[in-house]
Design a protein around this motif. Structure first.
Motif, PDB file in Angstrom:
ATOM      1  N   LEU A 190     -17.662  13.022  -3.225  1.00 49.23           N
ATOM      2  CA  LEU A 190     -16.146  13.412  -3.491  1.00 49.23           C
ATOM      3  C   LEU A 190     -15.988  14.162  -4.219  1.00 49.23           C
ATOM      4  O   LEU A 190     -16.442  14.644  -5.845  1.00 49.23           O
ATOM      5  N   LYS A 191     -14.561  15.120  -3.977  1.00 47.23           N
ATOM      6  CA  LYS A 191     -13.837  15.478  -5.221  1.00 47.23           C
ATOM      7  C   LYS A 191     -12.831  15.205  -5.761  1.00 47.23           C
ATOM      8  O   LYS A 191     -12.248  14.068  -5.361  1.00 47.23           O
ATOM      9  N   ARG A 192     -12.502  15.762  -6.719  1.00 51.03           N
ATOM     10  CA  ARG A 192     -11.344  15.548  -7.464  1.00 51.03           C
ATOM     11  C   ARG A 192      -9.929  15.635  -6.549  1.00 51.03           C
ATOM     12  O   ARG A 192      -9.189  14.461  -6.974  1.00 51.03           O
ATOM     13  N   GLU A 193     -10.054  16.671  -6.137  1.00 51.92           N
ATOM     14  CA  GLU A 193      -8.743  16.553  -4.801  1.00 51.92           C
ATOM     15  C   GLU A 193      -8.364  15.279  -3.738  1.00 51.92           C
ATOM     16  O   GLU A 193      -7.589  15.436  -2.891  1.00 51.92           O
ATOM     17  N   GLU A 194      -9.583  14.513  -3.793  1.00 54.13           N
ATOM     18  CA  GLU A 194      -9.779  13.581  -3.040  1.00 54.13           C
ATOM     19  C   GLU A 194      -9.186  12.412  -3.619  1.00 54.13           C
ATOM     20  O   GLU A 194      -9.481  11.051  -2.963  1.00 54.13           O
ATOM     21  N   THR A 195      -8.888  11.948  -4.782  1.00 52.40           N
ATOM     22  CA  THR A 195      -8.562  10.941  -5.061  1.00 52.40           C
ATOM     23  C   THR A 195      -7.023  10.616  -4.193  1.00 52.40           C
ATOM     24  O   THR A 195      -6.003  11.636  -4.315  1.00 52.40           O
ATOM     25  N   ALA A 196      -6.902   9.418  -4.258  1.00 46.86           N
ATOM     26  CA  ALA A 196      -5.243   8.909  -2.715  1.00 46.86           C
ATOM     27  C   ALA A 196      -5.851   7.620  -3.335  1.00 46.86           C
ATOM     28  O   ALA A 196      -6.566   7.322  -2.715  1.00 46.86           O
ATOM     29  N   VAL A 197      -5.349   7.352  -1.929  1.00 45.12           N
ATOM     30  CA  VAL A 197      -4.534   6.611  -1.955  1.00 45.12           C
ATOM     31  C   VAL A 197      -5.145   5.587  -0.603  1.00 45.12           C
ATOM     32  O   VAL A 197      -4.996   6.516   0.655  1.00 45.12           O
ATOM     33  N   TYR A 198      -5.723   5.097  -0.941  1.00 43.79           N
ATOM     34  CA  TYR A 198      -7.312   4.979   1.352  1.00 43.79           C
ATOM     35  C   TYR A 198      -6.302   3.822   1.759  1.00 43.79           C
ATOM     36  O   TYR A 198      -6.335   2.934   1.105  1.00 43.79           O
ATOM     37  N   TYR A 199      -5.888   4.221   3.337  1.00 42.98           N
ATOM     38  CA  TYR A 199      -5.840   3.426   3.957  1.00 42.98           C
ATOM     39  C   TYR A 199      -6.104   3.194   5.507  1.00 42.98           C
ATOM     40  O   TYR A 199      -6.743   4.081   5.920  1.00 42.98           O
ATOM     41  N   CYS A 200      -6.196   2.099   5.755  1.00 40.96           N
ATOM     42  CA  CYS A 200      -6.861   1.716   6.934  1.00 40.96           C
ATOM     43  C   CYS A 200      -5.936   0.944   7.921  1.00 40.96           C
ATOM     44  O   CYS A 200      -4.174   0.660   7.599  1.00 40.96           O
ATOM     45  N   GLN A 201      -6.085   1.915   9.056  1.00 43.34           N
ATOM     46  CA  GLN A 201      -4.530   1.815  10.613  1.00 43.34           C
ATOM     47  C   GLN A 201      -5.254   1.067  11.638  1.00 43.34           C
ATOM     48  O   GLN A 201      -6.039   1.912  11.934  1.00 43.34           O
ATOM     49  N   VAL A 202      -4.774   0.219  12.063  1.00 42.04           N
ATOM     50  CA  VAL A 202      -5.020  -0.282  13.699  1.00 42.04           C
ATOM     51  C   VAL A 202      -3.629   0.823  14.490  1.00 42.04           C
ATOM     52  O   VAL A 202      -2.198  -0.040  13.868  1.00 42.04           O
ATOM     53  N   PRO A 203      -3.549   1.334  15.504  1.00 43.32           N
ATOM     54  CA  PRO A 203      -2.892   1.643  16.009  1.00 43.32           C
ATOM     55  C   PRO A 203      -2.136   0.342  17.475  1.00 43.32           C
ATOM     56  O   PRO A 203      -2.631   0.218  18.243  1.00 43.32           O
ATOM     57  N   ARG A 204      -0.928   0.878  17.664  1.00 42.27           N
ATOM     58  CA  ARG A 204      -0.630   0.752  18.312  1.00 42.27           C
ATOM     59  C   ARG A 204      -1.189  -0.976  18.945  1.00 42.27           C
ATOM     60  O   ARG A 204      -1.844  -1.531  20.157  1.00 42.27           O
ATOM     61  N   VAL A 205      -1.195  -2.257  18.083  1.00 41.55           N
ATOM     62  CA  VAL A 205      -1.133  -3.319  18.925  1.00 41.55           C
ATOM     63  C   VAL A 205       0.188  -3.668  19.351  1.00 41.55           C
ATOM     64  O   VAL A 205       1.129  -4.111  18.037  1.00 41.55           O
ATOM     65  N   ASN A 206       0.245  -3.812  20.434  1.00 38.63           N
ATOM     66  CA  ASN A 206       1.676  -4.773  21.166  1.00 38.63           C
ATOM     67  C   ASN A 206       2.518  -3.704  21.006  1.00 38.63           C
ATOM     68  O   ASN A 206       4.074  -4.155  20.394  1.00 38.63           O
ATOM     69  N   GLY A 207       2.034  -1.859  20.675  1.00 41.32           N
ATOM     70  CA  GLY A 207       3.256  -1.110  20.916  1.00 41.32           C
ATOM     71  C   GLY A 207       3.656  -0.518  18.857  1.00 41.32           C
ATOM     72  O   GLY A 207       4.013   0.020  18.782  1.00 41.32           O
ATOM     73  N   ILE A 208       3.056  -2.068  18.176  1.00 38.79           N
ATOM     74  CA  ILE A 208       2.621  -1.480  16.686  1.00 38.79           C
ATOM     75  C   ILE A 208       2.272  -0.881  15.718  1.00 38.79           C
ATOM     76  O   ILE A 208       0.425  -1.277  16.520  1.00 38.79           O
ATOM     77  N   ASP A 209       1.896  -0.053  14.798  1.00 36.13           N
ATOM     78  CA  ASP A 209       0.824  -0.055  14.283  1.00 36.13           C
ATOM     79  C   ASP A 209       1.098  -0.250  12.875  1.00 36.13           C
ATOM     80  O   ASP A 209       1.557  -0.457  12.561  1.00 36.13           O
ATOM     81  N   TYR A 210       0.095  -1.146  12.624  1.00 32.13           N
ATOM     82  CA  TYR A 210      -0.046  -1.615  11.325  1.00 32.13           C
ATOM     83  C   TYR A 210      -1.058  -1.178  10.392  1.00 32.13           C
ATOM     84  O   TYR A 210      -2.345  -0.493  10.799  1.00 32.13           O
ATOM     85  N   TRP A 211      -0.881  -0.938   8.797  1.00 34.96           N
ATOM     86  CA  TRP A 211      -1.292  -0.454   8.213  1.00 34.96           C
ATOM     87  C   TRP A 211      -1.502  -1.921   6.849  1.00 34.96           C
ATOM     88  O   TRP A 211      -0.811  -2.814   6.454  1.00 34.96           O
ATOM     89  N   GLY A 212      -2.907  -1.794   6.335  1.00 31.99           N
ATOM     90  CA  GLY A 212      -2.972  -2.038   5.153  1.00 31.99           C
ATOM     91  C   GLY A 212      -2.273  -1.331   3.764  1.00 31.99           C
ATOM     92  O   GLY A 212      -1.584  -0.583   3.939  1.00 31.99           O
ATOM     93  N   LYS A 213      -1.881  -2.269   2.682  1.00 31.80           N
ATOM     94  CA  LYS A 213      -1.532  -1.772   1.716  1.00 31.80           C
ATOM     95  C   LYS A 213      -2.219  -0.935   0.960  1.00 31.80           C
ATOM     96  O   LYS A 213      -1.810   0.174  -0.413  1.00 31.80           O
ATOM     97  N   GLY A 214      -3.633  -0.278   1.089  1.00 26.98           N
ATOM     98  CA  GLY A 214      -4.280   0.804   0.197  1.00 26.98           C
ATOM     99  C   GLY A 214      -5.499  -0.048  -0.621  1.00 26.98           C
ATOM    100  O   GLY A 214      -5.420  -1.361  -1.757  1.00 26.98           O
TER     101      GLY A 214
END
Length: 117
Positions: free
Chosen positions: A86-110
């Motif tokens: 890992l690099k310093r510049e990879e400091t971030a909030v990481y999110y999980c996503q599932v796309p297009r479940v009944n047309g909607i993309d769902y995201w976690g809170k990170g």
């Protein structure tokens, strides 16, 4: 209802490793691609990695190729992101996503990953 919940973030030194987990529920997990995104402070959210369920195809952002590994466990409805070197510049909030479940993309809170010494 559809839920994706990330975990595993934290503080890690440059060059270190961390494994993120994403627990999914509320949909037929094995049928959907799953992705990890990240958003660094002051920057736009970017796609890190995607794993397709049907054929196991995987894609990565060029910046993480060779260091990050995405995987999934369809029996447990889980997706993982193993992050090495890992690099310093990879400091971030990481999110999980599932796309297009009944047309909607769902995201976690990170989950926050901080790469710092």
């Amino acid at each position: 209802q559809v839920r994706v919940v990330e975990s595993g973030g934290g503080l890690v030194q440059p060059g270190g490793s961390l494994r993120l987990s994403c627990a999914a529920s509320g949909f037929t997990f094995r049928r959907y691609a799953m992705s990890w995104y990240r958003q660094a402070p002051g920057k736009e959210r970017e796609l890190v990695a995607t794993i397709i369920s049907a054929d196991g195809s995987i894609s990565y952002a060029d910046s993480v190729k060779g260091r990050f590994t995405i995987s999934r466990d369809n029996a447990k409805n889980m997706v993982y992101l193993q992050m090495n070197s890992l690099k310093r510049e990879e400091t971030a909030v990481y999110y999980c996503q599932v796309p297009r479940v009944n047309g909607i993309d769902y995201w976690g809170k990170g989950t926050l990953v901080t790469v710092s010494s």
